[in-house]
Motif scaffolding. Sequence first.
Motif, PDB file in Angstrom:
ATOM      1  N   ARG A   1      17.569 -10.811  25.777  1.00 54.98           N
ATOM      2  CA  ARG A   1      17.085 -10.368  24.368  1.00 54.98           C
ATOM      3  C   ARG A   1      15.486 -10.432  24.288  1.00 54.98           C
ATOM      4  NH1 ARG A   1      18.516 -10.295  18.691  1.00 54.98           N
ATOM      5  NH2 ARG A   1      16.789  -9.343  18.070  1.00 54.98           N
TER       6      ARG A   1
ATOM      7  N   THR B   1      17.599 -18.624  29.120  1.00 54.28           N
ATOM      8  CA  THR B   1      18.924 -18.427  28.432  1.00 54.28           C
ATOM      9  C   THR B   1      18.816 -16.737  27.736  1.00 54.28           C
ATOM     10  OG1 THR B   1      19.345 -20.428  28.058  1.00 54.28           O
ATOM     11  CG2 THR B   1      20.765 -19.119  26.788  1.00 54.28           C
ATOM     12  N   THR B   2      17.682 -16.686  27.172  1.00 57.56           N
ATOM     13  CA  THR B   2      17.682 -15.723  26.203  1.00 57.56           C
ATOM     14  C   THR B   2      16.885 -14.529  26.929  1.00 57.56           C
ATOM     15  OG1 THR B   2      15.810 -16.714  25.004  1.00 57.56           O
ATOM     16  CG2 THR B   2      17.987 -17.039  23.875  1.00 57.56           C
TER      17      THR B   2
ATOM     18  N   GLU C   1      23.666 -15.288  23.703  1.00 50.90           N
ATOM     19  CA  GLU C   1      23.138 -14.815  24.946  1.00 50.90           C
ATOM     20  C   GLU C   1      23.968 -15.568  25.997  1.00 50.90           C
ATOM     21  OE1 GLU C   1      21.431 -12.311  25.792  1.00 50.90           O
ATOM     22  OE2 GLU C   1      20.985 -11.648  23.739  1.00 50.90           O
TER      23      GLU C   1
ATOM     24  N   GLU D   1      20.901 -16.913  18.398  1.00 48.31           N
ATOM     25  CA  GLU D   1      20.757 -16.105  19.698  1.00 48.31           C
ATOM     26  C   GLU D   1      20.967 -16.598  20.740  1.00 48.31           C
ATOM     27  OE1 GLU D   1      16.989 -13.679  19.048  1.00 48.31           O
ATOM     28  OE2 GLU D   1      16.240 -14.894  20.602  1.00 48.31           O
ATOM     29  N   SER D   2      20.774 -17.972  20.986  1.00 47.00           N
ATOM     30  CA  SER D   2      20.965 -18.680  22.210  1.00 47.00           C
ATOM     31  C   SER D   2      22.514 -18.614  22.557  1.00 47.00           C
ATOM     32  CB  SER D   2      20.534 -20.017  22.372  1.00 47.00           C
ATOM     33  OG  SER D   2      19.098 -20.040  22.520  1.00 47.00           O
TER      34      SER D   2
END
Length: 526
Positions: free
Chosen positions: A402, A398-399, A94, A90-91
């Motif tokens: 999301r 960073t995320t 993103e 995910e990181s």
Amino acid sequence: MDSPIDPASSLNAARRARELRHAAEERLDVLVVGLGVTGAGAALDAASRGLSVAAIDAHDLAFGTSRWSSKLVHGGLRYLARGQVGVAHESAVERGILLRRTAPHLVKAHPYLLPLTPGVSRAQEALVLAGYRVGDGLRAAARTPRHLLPGPSRLDAARARRLAPFLEPDGLRGGLLSWDGRLVDDARLVVAVARTAAAHGARVLTRCRALELTGHGARVRDELTGEEFEIRARAVVNATGVWAGGLDPRVRLRPSRGTHLVLRPGTVPGLAAGLHLPVPGERNRFALLLPQADGRAYVGLTDEPVDGPVPDVPDVPEEDVRALLDVLNAALGTPVRREAVAGAYAGLRPLLAASGRPRGTGSTAGVASTGGRTSDLSRRHAVLFGDGLVTVVGGKLTTYRRMAQDAVDRAVAEARLTAGPCRTARIPLAGAPGAGRARRAGRRAEGGDLPARLVERYGSEAAAVHDLVRAHPEEVGLGITKGELLWSVLHEGALDESDLLDRRTRIGLVPEDREAALPAARDTLG
Ligand SMILES: Cc1cc2nc3c(=O)[nH]c(=O)nc-3n(C[C@H](O)[C@H](O)[C@H](O)COP(=O)(O)OP(=O)(O)OC[C@H]3O[C@@H](n4cnc5c(N)ncnc54)[C@H](O)[C@@H]3O)c2cc1C
């Protein structure tokens, strides 16, 4: 004449006053509380799905943890090392979205060097290099092209010292070079997200404190007048970070203090990469030395559990300063003295401390167990919900996109709102190429006749900022001019001197620089 920027993205005192009246009168689809990166992201997400939105903050944009970060846009390697494959991926995804589409003006690839000093064993060297290669695999899995984020390599001692000339040459075997994302300024990211939300119709209201929340709205106090009123909404997103538990009793946080030192310009001359500095006595912990565009350098960071009431601005204890200087000096040839530390700042990580899984936890929730050291707790985010109130907490800068998506998905489901799908992965933020009417100014920015510093901070709006700078060229500190302060008042929602010096610019990180710039800030507001 066309405006050089999208006027719908401009935040200022007049717009605040106007929109505050509307927000108190209407029933909104979504009320977002907190304008750190998560709340600003949720406001943009909801508004760009066609929902009516107001987003409020007790203080200012980026008042909380979002301005106290290390400004890294992580690829997620450290999560992989802990077996958290989903969070790591995910990181990396993103990071790719920020670098490629939404904020290429604010997020850039940055080199990081691990100096191979006698304190780093050959086994550790091999392990770290293998980890970097896995990190490069994450980049590839997230489809971020290598030309945007180069792969890792091993440098000999001479090349390592070219990136960090002050490293002690005796015993230096070389260095391991890796690349990751880096924000020019974390507070600027929040401002860009909030302005983009405003451009999509969100009412972005600073100095509005939520006193009480329900799933149907909030009792709010205008912190400028003291007036209290209700904001009604079909769903409420609580994005107040480390303060979230004060508004939603389902949330239990165990904050952890992360301190950075601010070194005076010239303290680490020639530093051209971020340095990972091994923490003596710890196998896999590294401190960071980060060069900044303004000539300062940051050293970070601590990870200390904090108990008791959550302060507005966390203090930095002297023991944090000493501890960080000790780590730094163990790795450098010439010791950095206490006098070189011009300032220090600390942020509180909003880490979840719930034991067990709270009711209504979303699919991406991470709920850490209590007990362990805070540095071992999960950095995943959680979405807690019920009765129309959605709290989104944890995670990282960073995320943010999301996190916002998950929170708004949940708000839409809770209140059965009619909304389009999430679009934010494709929406360029204010200042990014392709954002609003800034395209025309962007062509001028790319033309190369503008100061690099302005292009780096304002992207495609640099030409419009430059016009103001030419009219108001007086310098207020760190090469920043009065024209830039004026830009922040006209377009970035700065309402007072603290907004200008502590968040729209970072002059305020060093108390003496702040003091020197105060008259210019006051004059600009006047
Ligand atoms: C030291 C440190 C370094 C970090 N470094 C990185 C990094 O390099 N990269 C990375 O990806 N992540 C990093 N993180 C994590 C990241 O900074 C945070 O996860 C993120 O900024 C949290 O943002 P947020 O919007 O959830 O909270 P915040 O930024 O804290 O925002 C919450 C907002 O809510 C407002 N608020 C509070 N109460 C109320 C109320 N009653 N009414 C209205 N408003 C209210 C506050 O004023 C504040 O503006 C770091 C964290 C720390 C502590």
